[in-house]
Design a protein around this motif. Structure first.
Motif, PDB file in Angstrom:
ATOM      1  N   GLY A 139       0.796  -1.219   0.000  1.00 36.94           N
ATOM      2  CA  GLY A 139       0.000   0.000   0.000  1.00 36.94           C
ATOM      3  C   GLY A 139       0.826   1.267   0.000  1.00 36.94           C
ATOM      4  O   GLY A 139       0.300   2.350  -0.282  1.00 36.94           O
ATOM      5  N   MET A 140       2.119   1.155   0.307  1.00 33.38           N
ATOM      6  CA  MET A 140       3.029   2.306   0.251  1.00 33.38           C
ATOM      7  C   MET A 140       4.437   1.770  -0.038  1.00 33.38           C
ATOM      8  O   MET A 140       5.056   1.142   0.828  1.00 33.38           O
ATOM      9  N   CYS A 141       4.916   1.985  -1.243  1.00 41.08           N
ATOM     10  CA  CYS A 141       6.205   1.450  -1.643  1.00 41.08           C
ATOM     11  C   CYS A 141       6.745   2.292  -2.802  1.00 41.08           C
ATOM     12  O   CYS A 141       6.069   3.207  -3.279  1.00 41.08           O
ATOM     13  N   TRP A 142       7.959   1.979  -3.251  1.00 42.01           N
ATOM     14  CA  TRP A 142       8.617   2.794  -4.275  1.00 42.01           C
ATOM     15  C   TRP A 142       8.900   1.992  -5.540  1.00 42.01           C
ATOM     16  O   TRP A 142       9.404   0.869  -5.465  1.00 42.01           O
ATOM     17  N   ALA A 143       8.558   2.579  -6.682  1.00 38.48           N
ATOM     18  CA  ALA A 143       8.665   1.876  -7.959  1.00 38.48           C
ATOM     19  C   ALA A 143       9.310   2.768  -9.014  1.00 38.48           C
ATOM     20  O   ALA A 143       9.520   3.966  -8.798  1.00 38.48           O
ATOM     21  N   ILE A 144       9.619   2.165 -10.149  1.00 38.91           N
ATOM     22  CA  ILE A 144      10.132   2.893 -11.311  1.00 38.91           C
ATOM     23  C   ILE A 144       9.116   2.768 -12.437  1.00 38.91           C
ATOM     24  O   ILE A 144       8.629   1.668 -12.725  1.00 38.91           O
ATOM     25  N   SER A 145       8.786   3.880 -13.035  1.00 39.92           N
ATOM     26  CA  SER A 145       7.813   3.883 -14.128  1.00 39.92           C
ATOM     27  C   SER A 145       8.318   3.064 -15.307  1.00 39.92           C
ATOM     28  O   SER A 145       9.498   3.133 -15.669  1.00 39.92           O
ATOM     29  N   ALA A 146       7.406   2.314 -15.915  1.00 42.92           N
ATOM     30  CA  ALA A 146       7.757   1.549 -17.112  1.00 42.92           C
ATOM     31  C   ALA A 146       8.093   2.473 -18.275  1.00 42.92           C
ATOM     32  O   ALA A 146       8.759   2.067 -19.235  1.00 42.92           O
ATOM     33  N   ASN A 147       7.652   3.732 -18.192  1.00 38.79           N
ATOM     34  CA  ASN A 147       7.914   4.703 -19.249  1.00 38.79           C
ATOM     35  C   ASN A 147       9.145   5.566 -18.983  1.00 38.79           C
ATOM     36  O   ASN A 147       9.399   6.524 -19.717  1.00 38.79           O
ATOM     37  N   SER A 148       9.899   5.220 -17.944  1.00 43.18           N
ATOM     38  CA  SER A 148      11.104   5.990 -17.633  1.00 43.18           C
ATOM     39  C   SER A 148      12.039   6.025 -18.835  1.00 43.18           C
ATOM     40  O   SER A 148      12.305   5.002 -19.472  1.00 43.18           O
ATOM     41  N   LYS A 149      12.548   7.222 -19.158  1.00 44.02           N
ATOM     42  CA  LYS A 149      13.457   7.360 -20.291  1.00 44.02           C
ATOM     43  C   LYS A 149      14.820   6.745 -20.013  1.00 44.02           C
ATOM     44  O   LYS A 149      15.538   6.371 -20.939  1.00 44.02           O
ATOM     45  N   ASN A 150      15.167   6.648 -18.743  1.00 44.44           N
ATOM     46  CA  ASN A 150      16.480   6.111 -18.382  1.00 44.44           C
ATOM     47  C   ASN A 150      16.338   5.267 -17.123  1.00 44.44           C
ATOM     48  O   ASN A 150      16.686   5.696 -16.023  1.00 44.44           O
ATOM     49  N   PRO A 151      15.832   4.038 -17.260  1.00 43.38           N
ATOM     50  CA  PRO A 151      15.605   3.200 -16.076  1.00 43.38           C
ATOM     51  C   PRO A 151      16.885   2.849 -15.331  1.00 43.38           C
ATOM     52  O   PRO A 151      16.862   2.677 -14.114  1.00 43.38           O
ATOM     53  N   ASP A 152      18.015   2.741 -16.030  1.00 39.98           N
ATOM     54  CA  ASP A 152      19.280   2.449 -15.346  1.00 39.98           C
ATOM     55  C   ASP A 152      19.631   3.573 -14.378  1.00 39.98           C
ATOM     56  O   ASP A 152      20.031   3.336 -13.236  1.00 39.98           O
ATOM     57  N   ALA A 153      19.487   4.810 -14.849  1.00 41.09           N
ATOM     58  CA  ALA A 153      19.760   5.964 -13.984  1.00 41.09           C
ATOM     59  C   ALA A 153      18.763   6.004 -12.832  1.00 41.09           C
ATOM     60  O   ALA A 153      19.123   6.330 -11.687  1.00 41.09           O
ATOM     61  N   ALA A 154      17.500   5.677 -13.112  1.00 42.15           N
ATOM     62  CA  ALA A 154      16.475   5.686 -12.069  1.00 42.15           C
ATOM     63  C   ALA A 154      16.821   4.678 -10.972  1.00 42.15           C
ATOM     64  O   ALA A 154      16.690   4.970  -9.776  1.00 42.15           O
ATOM     65  N   TRP A 155      17.275   3.484 -11.371  1.00 43.75           N
ATOM     66  CA  TRP A 155      17.633   2.483 -10.367  1.00 43.75           C
ATOM     67  C   TRP A 155      18.833   2.938  -9.538  1.00 43.75           C
ATOM     68  O   TRP A 155      18.851   2.783  -8.325  1.00 43.75           O
ATOM     69  N   THR A 156      19.828   3.503 -10.193  1.00 41.06           N
ATOM     70  CA  THR A 156      21.009   3.978  -9.464  1.00 41.06           C
ATOM     71  C   THR A 156      20.622   5.040  -8.448  1.00 41.06           C
ATOM     72  O   THR A 156      21.098   5.034  -7.308  1.00 41.06           O
ATOM     73  N   MET A 157      19.723   5.947  -8.840  1.00 44.07           N
ATOM     74  CA  MET A 157      19.263   6.963  -7.905  1.00 44.07           C
ATOM     75  C   MET A 157      18.452   6.334  -6.780  1.00 44.07           C
ATOM     76  O   MET A 157      18.566   6.736  -5.610  1.00 44.07           O
ATOM     77  N   LEU A 158      17.650   5.336  -7.113  1.00 37.25           N
ATOM     78  CA  LEU A 158      16.859   4.666  -6.084  1.00 37.25           C
ATOM     79  C   LEU A 158      17.783   3.983  -5.069  1.00 37.25           C
ATOM     80  O   LEU A 158      17.531   4.037  -3.856  1.00 37.25           O
ATOM     81  N   GLU A 159      18.842   3.371  -5.553  1.00 36.90           N
ATOM     82  CA  GLU A 159      19.833   2.786  -4.643  1.00 36.90           C
ATOM     83  C   GLU A 159      20.395   3.846  -3.710  1.00 36.90           C
ATOM     84  O   GLU A 159      20.557   3.616  -2.503  1.00 36.90           O
ATOM     85  N   ALA A 160      20.721   5.020  -4.259  1.00 39.30           N
ATOM     86  CA  ALA A 160      21.277   6.101  -3.433  1.00 39.30           C
ATOM     87  C   ALA A 160      20.282   6.542  -2.368  1.00 39.30           C
ATOM     88  O   ALA A 160      20.656   6.797  -1.219  1.00 39.30           O
ATOM     89  N   LEU A 161      19.012   6.624  -2.719  1.00 41.62           N
ATOM     90  CA  LEU A 161      17.989   7.060  -1.774  1.00 41.62           C
ATOM     91  C   LEU A 161      17.820   6.061  -0.633  1.00 41.62           C
ATOM     92  O   LEU A 161      17.405   6.431   0.464  1.00 41.62           O
ATOM     93  N   TYR A 162      18.131   4.791  -0.905  1.00 41.04           N
ATOM     94  CA  TYR A 162      18.025   3.764   0.120  1.00 41.04           C
ATOM     95  C   TYR A 162      19.312   3.571   0.921  1.00 41.04           C
ATOM     96  O   TYR A 162      19.258   3.055   2.041  1.00 41.04           O
ATOM     97  N   SER A 163      20.461   3.954   0.365  1.00 45.51           N
ATOM     98  CA  SER A 163      21.723   3.579   1.012  1.00 45.51           C
ATOM     99  C   SER A 163      22.672   4.720   1.325  1.00 45.51           C
ATOM    100  O   SER A 163      23.600   4.549   2.114  1.00 45.51           O
ATOM    101  N   ASP A 164      22.488   5.890   0.725  1.00 46.52           N
ATOM    102  CA  ASP A 164      23.394   7.016   0.950  1.00 46.52           C
ATOM    103  C   ASP A 164      22.824   7.886   2.066  1.00 46.52           C
ATOM    104  O   ASP A 164      21.809   8.563   1.888  1.00 46.52           O
ATOM    105  N   ALA A 165      23.486   7.886   3.232  1.00 44.49           N
ATOM    106  CA  ALA A 165      22.959   8.578   4.399  1.00 44.49           C
ATOM    107  C   ALA A 165      22.813  10.079   4.174  1.00 44.49           C
ATOM    108  O   ALA A 165      21.837  10.690   4.627  1.00 44.49           O
ATOM    109  N   GLU A 166      23.756  10.693   3.460  1.00 49.81           N
ATOM    110  CA  GLU A 166      23.670  12.133   3.227  1.00 49.81           C
ATOM    111  C   GLU A 166      22.473  12.480   2.357  1.00 49.81           C
ATOM    112  O   GLU A 166      21.736  13.434   2.627  1.00 49.81           O
TER     113      GLU A 166
END
Length: 506
Positions: free
Chosen positions: A333-360
């Motif tokens: 009911g509350m989670c984080w996803a990447i749009s299937a229409n993302s122009k750059n899904p690789d970049a989106a995943w890398t940013m998502l990793e940062a949001l989950y793991s980069d403390a700053e």
């Protein structure tokens, strides 16, 4: 989409989305959508910009500052920049659906619309390969906030479509009671009540305070936003449920269960005796608001409550009505996803990793800028600067830390205490999980019957839960209409899918 300072997201039309220049960073488009200015781009403009879309209820005046601060980090560390798009909560469901029809959204909050709906519409990217090959930093950070069983809740037909976030992964249903009245009656924060004991409390409260409603809906025309003790197996319309009170694996018609009958008999008593507001079916206020305004004495609530301060907060004393429980929709009911229409899904995943793991990065997103949007206390908690709160601090993200991917890397609010995230992890590990935890019903094979049954549920469920109609009369009527709509076929299909899923878990 790359955006330089001064561009914000404009009003989306019903058919498509358009973007326009709207002045300074952090301005509002007028439709409840706010987008910050992007950080400094390279001269060639080759740095990918990842859009991050989330719901908000707070001040975002400094959103451009937050974005720029994040981009100073991510440009060097990851070769990426973020574009923050914040949508007012009242517009979220419509706007988020629109965002996923175009290609401007990359990372997006899933909330309000079921995850499986987006998956069936082909609007979300399968994350299996990204997840399997994620960085060690990501794996270490996420291991602290969710389990592989939790990930099953954000998966559909075996594929991962979203990630759980840092928040409560279970719910305790409580009764919020005006703190002064609770003290008068000797009701202790964190104590427990049965429904019979709730009957007794409401009768006394109604007699002593006849000018206030003894109990009101939790939200508008919903008795309990957190449900009760049944699991709809990924189906929020509850067309076929299992009990969360035991290891139940038999799907039943909710209206034919003892749990539903017992609850509605109590709520009918509350309504008939005048404890519940007579016009509950047309109510437009939240229960918490009515308690604050001295119009009501109590209402249901739900969430993660585990410390003394959780049970006595915001002018109410909380009494536990259920033990902590979780089902699939608790997570999905509350989670984080990447749009299937993302122009750059690789970049989106890398940013998502940062949001989950980069403390700053995570701290800037959840707390804002230290000294500007929050101050750090000696005990490691964060407070809004003196004279400000979530509505005027420039950035009130702390108020909705539970929305972000991993706010546990930042600082807990002062009102939550320095051990908030440790306590949250302990709570999540102790939650009682439904036997269907991780299972999500796919309605494809019975879509017509399911739709017809949903209409029947809409007609009867809330009215019965609030006691506005007689269960002895209306439950048989609802069952008859559900039968005519094809509920037996839906339950049979749900049981077959559930049985197959259970077999796969062995």
């Amino acid at each position: 989409m790359k955006k330089t300072a001064g561009k914000v997201m404009a009003v989306m039309t019903a058919a498509a989305m358009a973007f326009a220049a709207m002045g300074c960073a952090g301005s509002s488009s007028g439709d409840g959508t706010t987008s910050a200015a992007a950080g400094t781009e390279t001269a060639s403009g080759e740095i990918p910009v990842v859009n991050f879309s989330v719901m908000n209820i707070y001040d975002t005046t400094d959103l451009g500052d937050i974005e720029n601060a994040i981009n100073e980090i991510t440009t060097d560390r990851y070769g990426l920049q973020i574009d923050l798009t914040y949508v007012e909560s009242g517009n979220w469901q419509q706007q988020s659906n629109m965002l996923l029809t175009g290609d401007e959204a990359d990372i997006i909050l899933i909330y309000g619309t079921p995850l499986i709906t987006y998956v069936k519409n082909g609007q979300l990217l399968a994350l299996d390969d990204y997840y399997a090959n994620a960085s060690e930093e990501f794996k270490a950070a996420t291991a602290e906030i969710f389990t592989e069983d939790d990930v099953k809740c954000t998966s559909v037909n075996g594929s991962i479509y979203a990630l759980p976030n840092s928040r409560n992964h279970g719910d305790t249903v409580v009764l919020d009671i005006d703190e002064d009245i609770a003290a008068e009656y000797g009701i202790e924060p964190g104590s427990s009540m049965t429904l019979d004991e709730v009957d007794e409390f409401l009768a006394q409260a109604h007699a002593d305070y006849p000018d206030r409603y003894a109990i009101v809906p939790q939200g508008n025309t919903t008795m309990s936003n957190g449900g009760w003790t049944w699991d709809g197996l990924g189906d929020l319309d509850f067309i076929g449920v299992v009990s969360m009170l035991n290891d139940d694996t038999t799907v039943k018609n909710l209206f034919e269960t003892e749990e539903f009958l017992e609850f509605t008999q109590h709520s009918r008593l509350w309504y008939e005796n005048g404890y519940m507001m007579a016009d509950c079916l047309s109510n437009t206020e939240t229960g918490s608001t009515m308690i604050q305004n001295d119009r009501a004495i109590s209402c249901f609530n739900n969430g993660a409550y585990y410390a003394e301060e959780d049970f006595h907060k915001d002018g109410v004393v909380r009494v536990q009505l259920t033990s902590p429980m979780a089902n699939t929709t608790t997570i999905s009911g509350m989670c984080w996803a990447i749009s299937a229409n993302s122009k750059n899904p690789d970049a989106a995943w890398t940013m998502l990793e940062a949001l989950y793991s980069d403390a700053e990065v995570a701290t800037l997103l959840a707390n804002g800028i230290e000294g500007q949007n929050y101050i750090l206390n000696e005990d490691g908690t964060a407070s809004y600067p003196e004279g400000t709160d979530y509505s005027n601090s420039g950035y009130g993200g702390m108020t909705e830390q539970w929305l972000f991917p991993n706010s546990s890397l930042g600082y807990p609010r002062d009102i939550d205490g320095p051990n908030y995230y440790q306590n949250l992890a302990s709570y999540n590990s102790s939650v009682q999980k439904s036997t269907a935890y991780g299972f999500c019903f796919d309605t494809t094979n019975v879509i017509d019957e399911y739709s017809a049954c949903s209409n029947v549920m809409d007609k009867y469920f809330d009215a019965l839960m609030m006691g506005a109609v007689d269960p002895d009369e209306y439950i048989p009527r609802a069952i008859e209409e559900l039968k005519a709509a094809g509920v037996d076929n839906v339950i049979a299909e749900k049981q077959a899918q559930f049985d197959a899923w259970l077999a796969e878990q062995e």
